[in-house]
Write a protein that holds these residues in place. Structure first.
Motif, mmCIF file in Angstrom:
data_model
loop_
_atom_site.group_PDB
_atom_site.id
_atom_site.type_symbol
_atom_site.label_atom_id
_atom_site.label_comp_id
_atom_site.label_asym_id
_atom_site.label_seq_id
_atom_site.Cartn_x
_atom_site.Cartn_y
_atom_site.Cartn_z
ATOM 1 N N ARG A 90 0.816 -1.217 0.000
ATOM 2 C CA ARG A 90 0.000 0.000 0.000
ATOM 3 C C ARG A 90 0.849 1.265 0.000
ATOM 4 N NH1 ARG A 90 -5.323 -1.104 1.060
ATOM 5 N NH2 ARG A 90 -5.776 -3.184 1.848
ATOM 6 N N GLU A 113 -1.357 4.074 -3.268
ATOM 7 C CA GLU A 113 -2.197 5.250 -3.509
ATOM 8 C C GLU A 113 -1.374 6.509 -3.755
ATOM 9 O OE1 GLU A 113 -5.089 5.691 -0.452
ATOM 10 O OE2 GLU A 113 -5.947 3.692 -0.767
ATOM 11 N N TYR A 114 -0.143 6.537 -3.279
ATOM 12 C CA TYR A 114 0.728 7.688 -3.535
ATOM 13 C C TYR A 114 2.184 7.247 -3.452
ATOM 14 C CZ TYR A 114 1.295 7.749 1.541
ATOM 15 O OH TYR A 114 1.574 7.389 2.832
ATOM 16 N N ARG A 134 -3.213 2.539 -7.460
ATOM 17 C CA ARG A 134 -4.326 3.442 -7.158
ATOM 18 C C ARG A 134 -3.860 4.889 -7.126
ATOM 19 N NH1 ARG A 134 -6.925 -0.315 -2.282
ATOM 20 N NH2 ARG A 134 -7.269 -2.155 -3.596
ATOM 21 N N ASN A 156 -4.347 3.373 -13.389
ATOM 22 C CA ASN A 156 -4.374 3.993 -12.076
ATOM 23 C C ASN A 156 -5.629 4.852 -11.980
ATOM 24 O OD1 ASN A 156 -1.902 3.553 -10.194
ATOM 25 N ND2 ASN A 156 -0.996 3.651 -12.234
#
Length: 200
Positions: A90, A113-114, A134, A156
């Motif tokens: 993650r 996510e980043y 993501r 993404n």
């Protein structure tokens, strides 16, 4: 068993005939519990990969079911190529900027996510593949990385192409298919990379 061991030495990866190992009563953090729970063959393969990485400058940890980025990787000297694709990671730690020799980073097919802001301190970076995640943006000042040539961000959550990519003077490949890009980016990609880059 029942010692003060926190890390299994990477050299244990050479013990290819090892079938049973008891580390009960220790607080082993390297390798992490996910690796330890996967069986002796898996543990030995992982330790062998770590042992070879400094010599080869390459570490491939694809498909190892990591939920967390293996932080022991950060301590590897002279790493040029790192791949942690097809896991369940993650987040990537900010401390990744310690890998100052890293040229190729592959983090595809995870749940990221980043990307960490400190990624921009890895000035040797040439290729970044982060498709099937993501992501919806990139670190600030990412465009000032001097040597990035290939950037794969397909599949993404991007709605626009980060404008700072226009500063990447050596960029020659930008892949972003599979994102829900808004106008004008969807039109520009249909026309080709040169039109996208000129716009940026």
């Amino acid at each position: 068993a029942h010692n003060f061991i926190t890390k299994l030495p990477a050299e244990m990866g050479d013990l290819r005939l090892l079938k049973d190992l008891s580390i009960a009563g220790n607080q082993v953090r390297v390798p992490n519990q996910q690796v330890l729970d996967s069986g002796m063959d898996f543990v030995l393969e992982y330790l062998y990969s770590l042992a070879q990485s400094e010599e080869r400058g390459e570490l491939l940890l694809d498909g190892m079911s990591f939920a967390d980025f293996p932080t022991e990787v950060i301590e590897i000297k002279n790493l040029v190529h790192l791949s942690v694709c097809s896991n369940q990671i993650r987040t990537i730690p900010e401390s990744i900027n310690k890998l100052i020799t890293l040229q190729r980073l592959f983090v595809s097919d995870n749940r990221i996510e980043y990307l960490p802001e400190n990624l921009i301190n890895i000035e040797a970076l040439v290729i970044l593949e982060a498709d099937k995640n993501r992501l919806s943006g990139l670190p600030k000042r990412f465009g000032f990385l001097p040597d990035v040539e290939v950037l794969v961000l397909s599949r993404n959550n991007f709605s626009i192409v980060p404008l700072e990519l226009g500063y990447l003077k050596k960029l020659r490949v930008l892949e972003m298919e599979g994102n829900q890009l808004l106008y004008p980016f969807n039109v520009l990609f249909a026309r080709g990379f040169k039109h996208v880059f000129n716009f940026l």
